[in-house]
Design a protein around this motif. Structure first.
Motif, short mmCIF file in Angstrom:
data_model
loop_
_atom_site.label_atom_id
_atom_site.label_comp_id
_atom_site.label_asym_id
_atom_site.label_seq_id
_atom_site.Cartn_x
_atom_site.Cartn_y
_atom_site.Cartn_z
N VAL A 170 3.21 10.48 -39.25
CA VAL A 170 3.90 10.41 -37.96
C VAL A 170 3.04 11.02 -36.85
O VAL A 170 2.93 10.45 -35.75
N VAL A 171 2.43 12.16 -37.13
CA VAL A 171 1.58 12.81 -36.12
C VAL A 171 0.47 11.87 -35.66
O VAL A 171 0.25 11.68 -34.45
N ILE A 172 -0.23 11.28 -36.60
CA ILE A 172 -1.35 10.42 -36.24
C ILE A 172 -0.86 9.13 -35.61
O ILE A 172 -1.46 8.63 -34.65
N ALA A 173 0.26 8.61 -36.08
CA ALA A 173 0.79 7.36 -35.51
C ALA A 173 1.18 7.55 -34.04
O ALA A 173 1.07 6.62 -33.24
N LEU A 174 1.64 8.76 -33.69
CA LEU A 174 2.10 9.01 -32.33
C LEU A 174 1.02 9.63 -31.44
O LEU A 174 1.27 9.93 -30.28
N GLU A 175 -0.16 9.84 -31.98
CA GLU A 175 -1.27 10.38 -31.20
C GLU A 175 -2.03 9.22 -30.58
O GLU A 175 -2.76 8.50 -31.26
N GLU A 176 -1.87 9.05 -29.29
CA GLU A 176 -2.42 7.88 -28.60
C GLU A 176 -3.95 7.85 -28.60
O GLU A 176 -4.55 6.80 -28.44
N ARG A 177 -4.58 9.00 -28.79
CA ARG A 177 -6.05 9.05 -28.70
C ARG A 177 -6.72 8.74 -30.04
O ARG A 177 -7.94 8.67 -30.12
N ILE A 178 -5.93 8.58 -31.08
CA ILE A 178 -6.49 8.31 -32.40
C ILE A 178 -6.09 6.90 -32.83
O ILE A 178 -4.93 6.52 -32.71
N ILE A 179 -7.03 6.13 -33.30
CA ILE A 179 -6.73 4.79 -33.82
C ILE A 179 -6.05 4.97 -35.17
O ILE A 179 -6.67 5.40 -36.14
N ALA A 180 -4.76 4.65 -35.22
CA ALA A 180 -3.99 4.91 -36.44
C ALA A 180 -3.24 3.65 -36.86
O ALA A 180 -3.63 2.53 -36.50
N ILE A 181 -2.17 3.84 -37.58
CA ILE A 181 -1.36 2.72 -38.03
C ILE A 181 -0.67 2.10 -36.83
O ILE A 181 -0.09 2.81 -36.01
N PRO A 182 -0.71 0.79 -36.68
CA PRO A 182 0.01 0.14 -35.57
C PRO A 182 1.50 0.50 -35.64
O PRO A 182 2.08 0.64 -36.72
#
Length: 201
Positions: A170-182
């Motif tokens: 969730v943290v990475i998915a909601l971090e706009e500066r990191i390319i994460a799970i769509p």
């Protein structure tokens, strides 16, 4: 003026202060929370604010407590189906995990504030620890069905590990500066993680 009246007035001011703090965190994040702004928001002197809370750290903890209470309610609402077998336990865990993601997405800055507090002088009070334990209990309940032979400590550790894994997604998915799970794939991937973890149990 009687003491009960003073107590009621103080409580009303504290609730107004927490409302104002929540509103400012929701807009600007916890790093921009300023005591002087909050005092102006509720129409009291700066010194009066510190008659309501010991310091800004305690104010942050009280706001976090409100957020955890709402999250606990959301978890409870997501857990209406009874736990009868392994399939229902896995479904309960998926529902809780999806609820966590949606709650974080819909309350982004308040959710982040729970993890971004900088507590230098204030140890975690028991009421804050108990609120955290309450959130983990939602995860532990279905795990007990999946781990019938495990003792309480093993279930507790597994619950915290699984919560941490979902939290990381969730943290990475909601971090706009990191390319994460769509965004459209996050819940699907959370379900995959939950099912894979449950299969290993």
């Amino acid at each position: 003026m009687s003491s009960p009246t003073m107590s009621a007035r103080r409580q009303a001011q504290l609730e107004a202060l927490l409302d104002a703090a929540e509103a400012r965190i929701s807009t600007d994040g916890i790093d921009n929370l300023k005591a002087r702004d909050l005092a102006a928001d509720i129409g009291i002197a700066l010194g009066g604010l510190y008659n309501l809370v010991a310091d800004m750290e305690m104010l942050s903890l009280l706001v976090a407590q409100r957020t955890m209470t709402r999250l606990d309610k959301a978890f409870t609402e997501a857990a209406q189906a009874p736990l009868t077998d392994n399939a229902s336990a896995v479904a309960r865990l998926e529902g809780i995990a999806h609820t966590y993601y949606r709650f974080a997405r819909e309350n982004l800055l308040l959710w982040r504030a729970m993890f971004e507090m900088r507590l230098k002088n204030t140890p975690l009070p028991e009421w804050n620890k108990n609120a955290q334990f309450g959130l983990f209990a939602h995860v532990a309940a279905p795990l007990k069905v999946l781990m019938p032979e495990a003792d309480d400590m093993a279930v507790t550790v597994t619950a915290r590990t699984l919560f941490s894994a979902v939290h990381g997604i969730v943290v990475i998915a909601l971090e706009e500066r990191i390319i994460a799970i769509p965004n459209e794939s996050v819940e699907h991937q959370i379900s995959w993680l939950i099912r894979a973890a449950c299969d290993s149990l």
